[in-house]
Motif scaffolding. Structure first.
Motif, mmCIF file in Angstrom:
data_model
loop_
_atom_site.group_PDB
_atom_site.id
_atom_site.type_symbol
_atom_site.label_atom_id
_atom_site.label_comp_id
_atom_site.label_asym_id
_atom_site.label_seq_id
_atom_site.Cartn_x
_atom_site.Cartn_y
_atom_site.Cartn_z
ATOM 1 N N ALA A 189 7.184 3.549 -33.148
ATOM 2 C CA ALA A 189 7.827 2.431 -32.452
ATOM 3 C C ALA A 189 9.342 2.640 -32.403
ATOM 4 C CB ALA A 189 7.484 1.114 -33.139
ATOM 5 N N ARG A 190 9.930 3.055 -33.524
ATOM 6 C CA ARG A 190 11.387 3.226 -33.512
ATOM 7 C C ARG A 190 11.788 4.402 -32.623
ATOM 8 N NH1 ARG A 190 15.380 2.972 -38.667
ATOM 9 N NH2 ARG A 190 14.756 0.791 -38.607
ATOM 10 N N PHE A 191 10.989 5.478 -32.686
ATOM 11 C CA PHE A 191 11.266 6.638 -31.824
ATOM 12 C C PHE A 191 11.368 6.184 -30.363
ATOM 13 C CE2 PHE A 191 10.311 10.331 -29.288
ATOM 14 C CZ PHE A 191 10.868 11.401 -29.983
ATOM 15 N N ASN A 192 10.515 5.217 -30.015
ATOM 16 C CA ASN A 192 10.454 4.728 -28.632
ATOM 17 C C ASN A 192 11.267 3.448 -28.431
ATOM 18 O OD1 ASN A 192 8.384 6.478 -27.034
ATOM 19 N ND2 ASN A 192 7.506 6.227 -29.069
ATOM 20 N N HIS A 193 12.236 3.222 -29.321
ATOM 21 C CA HIS A 193 13.150 2.079 -29.223
ATOM 22 C C HIS A 193 12.386 0.761 -29.118
ATOM 23 C CE1 HIS A 193 16.375 4.992 -27.370
ATOM 24 N NE2 HIS A 193 15.656 5.556 -28.326
ATOM 25 N N TYR A 194 11.258 0.686 -29.803
ATOM 26 C CA TYR A 194 10.413 -0.523 -29.827
ATOM 27 C C TYR A 194 10.055 -0.987 -28.419
ATOM 28 C CZ TYR A 194 11.852 -0.493 -34.662
ATOM 29 O OH TYR A 194 12.077 -0.102 -35.942
ATOM 30 N N ARG A 195 9.781 -0.005 -27.560
ATOM 31 C CA ARG A 195 9.398 -0.366 -26.192
ATOM 32 C C ARG A 195 8.109 0.328 -25.807
ATOM 33 N NH1 ARG A 195 13.685 0.980 -21.944
ATOM 34 N NH2 ARG A 195 11.816 0.759 -20.665
ATOM 35 N N LEU A 196 7.346 -0.344 -24.970
ATOM 36 C CA LEU A 196 6.156 0.269 -24.394
ATOM 37 C C LEU A 196 6.489 0.629 -22.950
ATOM 38 C CD1 LEU A 196 2.962 0.771 -24.452
ATOM 39 C CD2 LEU A 196 2.829 -1.451 -23.330
ATOM 40 N N ARG A 197 6.268 1.881 -22.607
ATOM 41 C CA ARG A 197 6.453 2.283 -21.208
ATOM 42 C C ARG A 197 5.110 2.703 -20.618
ATOM 43 N NH1 ARG A 197 10.115 6.940 -22.299
ATOM 44 N NH2 ARG A 197 9.195 6.576 -24.332
ATOM 45 N N ILE A 198 4.930 2.388 -19.361
ATOM 46 C CA ILE A 198 3.648 2.712 -18.722
ATOM 47 C C ILE A 198 3.868 3.662 -17.545
ATOM 48 C CG2 ILE A 198 2.403 0.627 -19.413
ATOM 49 C CD1 ILE A 198 3.199 -0.675 -16.841
ATOM 50 N N ARG A 199 2.862 4.489 -17.302
ATOM 51 C CA ARG A 199 2.917 5.350 -16.116
ATOM 52 C C ARG A 199 2.192 4.640 -14.981
ATOM 53 N NH1 ARG A 199 0.295 11.007 -17.192
ATOM 54 N NH2 ARG A 199 1.150 11.506 -15.137
ATOM 55 N N PRO A 200 2.614 4.872 -13.770
ATOM 56 C CA PRO A 200 1.867 4.276 -12.653
ATOM 57 C C PRO A 200 0.401 4.721 -12.713
ATOM 58 C CG PRO A 200 3.919 5.284 -11.886
ATOM 59 C CD PRO A 200 3.769 5.671 -13.318
ATOM 60 N N VAL A 201 -0.507 3.777 -12.539
ATOM 61 C CA VAL A 201 -1.932 4.079 -12.642
ATOM 62 C C VAL A 201 -2.327 5.227 -11.710
ATOM 63 C CG1 VAL A 201 -4.233 3.142 -12.135
ATOM 64 C CG2 VAL A 201 -2.621 1.809 -13.503
ATOM 65 N N GLY A 202 -1.770 5.218 -10.498
ATOM 66 C CA GLY A 202 -2.104 6.260 -9.519
ATOM 67 C C GLY A 202 -1.779 7.651 -10.049
ATOM 68 N N GLU A 203 -0.655 7.782 -10.757
ATOM 69 C CA GLU A 203 -0.276 9.106 -11.284
ATOM 70 C C GLU A 203 -1.212 9.532 -12.413
ATOM 71 O OE1 GLU A 203 3.911 9.597 -12.160
ATOM 72 O OE2 GLU A 203 4.499 8.550 -10.324
ATOM 73 N N VAL A 204 -1.630 8.571 -13.220
ATOM 74 C CA VAL A 204 -2.564 8.898 -14.313
ATOM 75 C C VAL A 204 -3.887 9.365 -13.709
ATOM 76 C CG1 VAL A 204 -3.772 8.008 -16.356
ATOM 77 C CG2 VAL A 204 -1.461 7.180 -15.817
ATOM 78 N N VAL A 205 -4.334 8.641 -12.691
ATOM 79 C CA VAL A 205 -5.602 8.991 -12.041
ATOM 80 C C VAL A 205 -5.520 10.390 -11.434
ATOM 81 C CG1 VAL A 205 -7.103 8.410 -10.066
ATOM 82 C CG2 VAL A 205 -6.391 6.626 -11.667
ATOM 83 N N GLU A 206 -4.396 10.693 -10.785
ATOM 84 C CA GLU A 206 -4.237 12.032 -10.194
ATOM 85 C C GLU A 206 -4.312 13.113 -11.278
ATOM 86 O OE1 GLU A 206 -4.336 13.309 -7.102
ATOM 87 O OE2 GLU A 206 -4.916 11.224 -6.757
#
Ligand code: B12
Length: 452
Positions: A189-206
């Motif tokens: 969590a600290r490594f990621n500055h206590y943030r959740l980031r998401i990838r666009p679903v379309g890119e994950v699917v690709e």
């Protein structure tokens, strides 16, 4: 092999002597623990086009100290920091430029820079292009602090850079990075500055379309943003994948999300239960788990055909010697499929590290011991030896041959046969092998837990 390019970059993943490739060129670590390499793949993908990257993983191949690379990169966590420094010192003695990245150098940059020319603090994607530009101009700086990158447009890693056959799978990817919870023992969590980031679903699917049928999501909590998870799982249904990931126990409380996860091919989840003690969960700020009935939650996951890989941490300030038998009772009653039992470990950069350091309770700073198999802090309600041996006892009891056989038989009733054969059984045998390897090493070196 490097092919005719301007700059040759070799990126090394060091490992401990226990898991280093043996003289007979056979990996010592069980195959089930050799997968992913996503960190190195993303570093390679962040390099400008004039750089040719070679990845060396000490688990599966030895380091060549006569390597003709222009730059040596080393990616490491805490347990392999001593080996990283040894490798770096040897290359620097030969005049090579060495750069570092990963969890340990991010949280201990001042220590790391004593062995490197530059340290990447945080993610590669924003720092590596700057590092390379400065290197080319002869102006490499000691520290490169990264901004959190936007995950939209993240490059697809080139898995051909790996000796793919040496891994149980290289079909690994991420849909999200980080976590906004503040659990005291967690460095993610600290490594990621206590943030959740998401990838666009379309890119994950690709990206998924280019991978095999069975995939592993290397997310820290794939269902932390429930709305996103619902969207992702729905989009995955037509792909007919089978997948495993890591997730919070909360998924079991959301019927629709659990159903969608199962429909999209979820076959198993690693879940941090951490402790049966509400007080420990409270102290660690793992609030999400506190209100959940663990037995009920596991039943729901099994009902959806999802195997449960449980993470438990021993050695909190509330744990006394009875914690081991109590936890084993739960594990067996709940029919947990796979157990990762760890000794509480204060990784640099975590609130736990700061607390125990302040209290003068960290007695071992040999980083190679920060591998979950050693006790490095003084517990409050038991001795170091009791914590060490109690953890071994739970692991041995859980992975007893008769119990593995019964587990496999029982799980065949509610899990897919493929999950039982390709995940449950190999993981059970893998953990048992790892435990035995540690036990025999400790006997050989007569390593005894230090302090009280
Ligand atoms: C998958 C995983 C594993 C896998 C595979 C690792 C692999 N070879 O790929 C396995 C099971 C082998 C594993 C093992 C261990 N792991 Co592990 N693992 C992870 C996990 C969940 C994901 C790693 C990942 O792929 N991340 C995605 C990449 C993209 O992110 P990244 O690693 O941060 O890399 C970025 C930056 O760090 C940077 N970077 C990294 N390296 C470099 C190098 C250079 C030169 C540069 C410039 C930049 C750079 O750029 C990358 C891209 O942005 C992480 C948690 C996490 N969220 O990272 C824990 C984590 C890294 N593991 C951890 C630990 C403790 C271990 C073990 C010691 C204990 C255990 N869990 O059993 C063992 C040790 C290995 C061994 N041989 O026994 C800890 C490390 C904490 C610490 N400070 O040491 C973490 C953070 C989880 C935690 N518990 O907090 N792990």
């Amino acid at each position: 092999m490097h092919r005719g390019t301007q700059i040759k970059f070799t990126l090394i993943n060091p490992t401990s002597p226990l898991w280093r490739i043996g003289v007979h060129q056979r990996p010592a670590n069980s195959g089930v623990f050799r997968f992913s390499m996503l960190a190195s793949l993303y570093v390679a993908a962040s390099m400008p086009l004039y750089v040719e990257t070679k990845i060396v993983d000490e688990d599966v191949e030895p380091v060549d100290f006569d390597d003709d690379a222009d730059i040596i990169g080393i990616s490491f966590m805490t347990y392999n920091a001593p080996r990283a420094y040894e490798i770096a010192d040897r290359f620097r003695a030969k005049g090579k430029t060495v750069i570092f990245g990963g969890y340990h150098p991010t949280f201990m940059p001042d220590e790391a820079i004593q062995h490197a020319d530059a340290v990447c603090i945080g993610e590669a994607e924003s720092s590596v292009p700057r590092m390379m530009e400065d290197y080319m101009n002869g102006r490499l700086k000691p520290f490169y602090r990264s901004q959190l990158v936007d995950l939209a447009g993240l490059p697809v890693p080139d898995r051909n850079l790996l000796r793919q056959r040496a891994y149980i799978t290289t079909n690994t990817l991420q849909a999200t990075r980080g976590c906004f919870n503040r659990c005291g023992f967690c460095s993610v969590a600290r490594f990621n500055h206590y943030r959740l980031r998401i990838r666009p679903v379309g890119e994950v699917v690709e990206e998924l379309k280019g991978l095999g049928r069975e995939v592993l999501f290397m997310d820290d909590n794939i269902a932390l943003d429930k709305e996103y998870a619902r969207e992702l799982f729905k989009a995955m249904i037509p792909l007919k994948k089978q997948w495993h990931s890591q997730c919070g126990i909360g998924i079991a409380e959301d019927e629709e999300l659990l159903r969608l996860a199962a429909q999209s091919g979820c076959r198993g989840l690693f879940i941090g239960f951490e402790s049966l003690s509400r007080q420990s969960l409270e102290n660690w700020k793992k609030f999400g788990n506190k209100r959940v009935d663990y037995l009920e939650a596991v039943k729901k996951l099994h009902g959806a055909g999802i195997g449960v890989f449980a993470g438990f941490i021993f050695g909190s300030d509330n744990d006394g010697p009875d914690v081991f038998a109590d936890t084993l009772d739960f594990l067996l009653e709940a029919n947990i499929e796979v157990l990762q039992a760890t000794r509480l470990t204060p990784f640099p950069g975590t609130p736990l590290y700061e607390q125990l350091d302040r209290e003068g309770r960290i007695f071992d700073r040999d980083w190679s011991h920060y591998d979950f198999f050693h006790v490095v802090h003084q517990p409050l309600n038991m001795s170091v030896r009791e914590l060490h041996n109690g953890t071994v006892w739970v692991q041995q009891q859980f992975y007893r041959t008769d119990r593995i056989i019964r587990r496999v038989g029982r799980a065949s009733g509610y899990l897919h046969p493929g999950t039982v054969v390709r995940a449950l059984l190999p993981l059970n045998l893998g953990y048992r092998h790892k435990l035995a390897a540690y036990e025999s090493l400790q006997k050989k070196l007569s390593v005894q837990p230090k302090a009280g």
